[in-house]
Write a protein that holds these residues in place. Structure first.
Motif, PDB file in Angstrom:
ATOM      1  N   TYR A  18       0.845  -1.188  -0.010  1.00 31.72           N
ATOM      2  CA  TYR A  18       0.005  -0.124   0.022  1.00 31.72           C
ATOM      3  C   TYR A  18       0.837   1.516   0.028  1.00 31.72           C
ATOM      4  O   TYR A  18       1.686   0.763   0.686  1.00 31.72           O
ATOM      5  CB  TYR A  18      -0.763   0.010   1.164  1.00 31.72           C
ATOM      6  N   SER A 112       3.416   0.636  13.402  1.00 36.43           N
ATOM      7  CA  SER A 112       2.027   1.413  13.261  1.00 36.43           C
ATOM      8  C   SER A 112       0.978   0.304  13.116  1.00 36.43           C
ATOM      9  O   SER A 112       0.104   0.421  13.243  1.00 36.43           O
ATOM     10  CB  SER A 112       2.155   3.205  12.425  1.00 36.43           C
ATOM     11  N   SER A 147      -2.123  -0.070   7.003  1.00 34.91           N
ATOM     12  CA  SER A 147      -1.697  -1.377   7.170  1.00 34.91           C
ATOM     13  C   SER A 147      -2.109  -1.879   8.505  1.00 34.91           C
ATOM     14  O   SER A 147      -2.351  -3.515   8.484  1.00 34.91           O
ATOM     15  CB  SER A 147      -0.071  -1.891   7.331  1.00 34.91           C
ATOM     16  N   ARG A 150      -4.656  -5.087   8.262  1.00 35.00           N
ATOM     17  CA  ARG A 150      -4.394  -5.933   7.524  1.00 35.00           C
ATOM     18  C   ARG A 150      -3.929  -6.462   9.060  1.00 35.00           C
ATOM     19  O   ARG A 150      -4.286  -7.984   9.143  1.00 35.00           O
ATOM     20  CB  ARG A 150      -3.357  -5.843   6.881  1.00 35.00           C
ATOM     21  N   HIS A 200       3.117   8.674   1.883  1.00 31.14           N
ATOM     22  CA  HIS A 200       2.361   8.144   1.049  1.00 31.14           C
ATOM     23  C   HIS A 200       1.719   9.857   0.214  1.00 31.14           C
ATOM     24  O   HIS A 200       0.891   9.222  -0.791  1.00 31.14           O
ATOM     25  CB  HIS A 200       1.359   7.610   1.916  1.00 31.14           C
TER      26      HIS A 200
HETATM   27  O1  PMV Z   1       0.158   1.919   7.324  1.00 32.73           O
HETATM   28  P1  PMV Z   1       0.881   2.876   6.981  1.00 32.73           P
HETATM   29  O2  PMV Z   1       0.772   3.860   7.108  1.00 32.73           O
HETATM   30  O3  PMV Z   1       2.239   2.995   8.237  1.00 32.73           O
HETATM   31  O4  PMV Z   1       2.313   2.499   5.818  1.00 32.73           O
HETATM   32  C1  PMV Z   1       2.019   1.536   5.048  1.00 32.73           C
HETATM   33  C2  PMV Z   1       3.252   1.011   4.297  1.00 32.73           C
HETATM   34  C3  PMV Z   1       4.004   0.179   3.903  1.00 32.73           C
HETATM   35  O5  PMV Z   1       4.477  -0.706   5.015  1.00 32.73           O
HETATM   36  C4  PMV Z   1       5.283   0.853   2.992  1.00 32.73           C
HETATM   37  C5  PMV Z   1       3.639  -0.902   2.623  1.00 32.73           C
HETATM   38  C6  PMV Z   1       2.214  -1.599   3.379  1.00 32.73           C
HETATM   39  O6  PMV Z   1       1.494  -2.146   2.733  1.00 32.73           O
HETATM   40  O7  PMV Z   1       2.547  -2.316   4.218  1.00 32.73           O
END
Ligand code: PMV
Length: 333
Positions: A18, A112, A147, A150, A200
């Protein structure tokens, strides 16, 4: 006495990444993503509600081992998520929160994801609410960390792009379908300079952003199929393409973001050698310098021995596909 709830939520490593947010308020991604939920890299969070008038109390385990009041952007991120959870629950109370990670924070091991999944689930529990995994996924995402959507599920998990509406993640395959391992080559334990949130935001400024989007539907289908077939060769090809493309976009964003370090490239070169010599291993990196070596269970001992031999690798974390968050009784306060 208020209910006290502790949740351990795992991190995850994305095979289809993502990268890029279409709607920053509701955290709608430009593209779907697919990850493997880990088991050992996890966040433990305890939550309890306070009286209505009380301000939030946020404690975080420091690298030295002591629990301290959180400050700065970390505290702001937690309180922002609590605000959104308060709106969802229709409550005005403060919360007492304590949290710790089992791995270095902010270094591309998705702290995170595990952190905000654990926070959402612990707060939902402390409010005495029960929600479906789908709703938990949406509530974890409200933190701003996509993320995290998920990390509320185990096994292999897809988060659809969801058109103009934010969507919930869903399990594609359970963990027992394929016991893949993640051997993490830790090159740097300091927190990254540019947050993934900022990454992002800048992603769309890359001239390669649109080109990657066009490849993603095919890549996603191929990853799903490779997982279903337990076809490591097919999986590893796409996992590495995706990792390189994410960093290509980061490096060509305006202004550019470099997450890789010299050690990252050293490990990547060695992975190609090991694969040519017959080890079932491939590499991927999130927004950080550390390299995740995805491998089969049979290949794991060889991968660990080989990676421990690389001088630039400071430590090695051995993780594996896991079955998602769980509630535990050993509270942090
Ligand atoms: O969930 P975020 O905003 O920390 O973004 C995660 C981005 C990546 O770890 C680089 C990719 C992913 O899909 O986990």
């Amino acid at each position: 006495m208020s209910l006290k709830v502790t949740v351990v939520a795992p991190s995850n490593i994305a095979f289809i990444k993502y990268w890029g947010i279409k709607d920053h308020e509701r955290i709608v991604p430009y593209n779907p993503s697919l990850s493997m939920t880990l088991s050992r890299c996890a966040t433990r969070t305890t939550a309890t509600r306070l009286e209505a008038a009380d301000a939030d109390q946020v404690l975080v385990r420091q690298p030295g081992g002591e629990m301290e009041a959180a400050a700065g952007p970390f505290r702001a991120g937690v309180v922002n998520h609590l605000d959104r959870l308060r709106v969802w629950a229709g409550v005005e109370c403060g919360f007492r929160i304590a949290t710790e990670n089992s791995f270095p924070t902010g270094t591309g091991i998705a702290s995170s994801a595990s952190g905000f999944a654990a926070l959402a689930l612990a707060v939902i529990g402390a409010l005495g609410r029960e929600v479906t995994r789908e709703d938990a996924s949406r509530l974890a995402r409200l933190s701003g960390s996509g993320s995290a959507a998920r990390s509320v599920l185990g096994g292999y998990v897809e988060w659809p792009a969801g058109g103009d509406q934010p969507d919930a993640a869903r399990q594609v395959l359970p963990p027992e379908h394929w016991d893949l391992r993640d051997v993490i080559a830790v090159i740097d334990t300091s927190a990254k300079e540019v947050s993934s949130r900022e990454g992002h935001r800048r992603a769309v400024s890359s001239p390669y952003f649109a080109a990657r989007q066009e490849l993603l539907a095919d890549r996603l289908r191929s990853v799903r199929q490779a997982l279903r077939d337990r076809d490591f060769a097919a999986l590893s090809r796409i996992v590495e393409e995706e990792a390189i493309d994410l960093h290509l976009i980061a490096m060509s964003s305006r202004p550019p973001i470099f997450y890789w370090q010299a050690g990252t490239l050293t490990v990547l070169a060695r992975v190609r050698e090991w694969r040519d010599a017959g080890l079932e291993v491939c590499a991927t990196m999130d927004a950080g310098a550390n390299v995740h070596l995805i491998c089969t269970a049979a290949a794991e001992p060889g991968v660990v021995a080989a990676v421990e031999d690389i001088p630039v690798v400071r430590s090695v974390i051995r993780d594996a596909v896991g079955d998602g968050p769980r509630s535990v009784d050993d509270h942090l306060f």
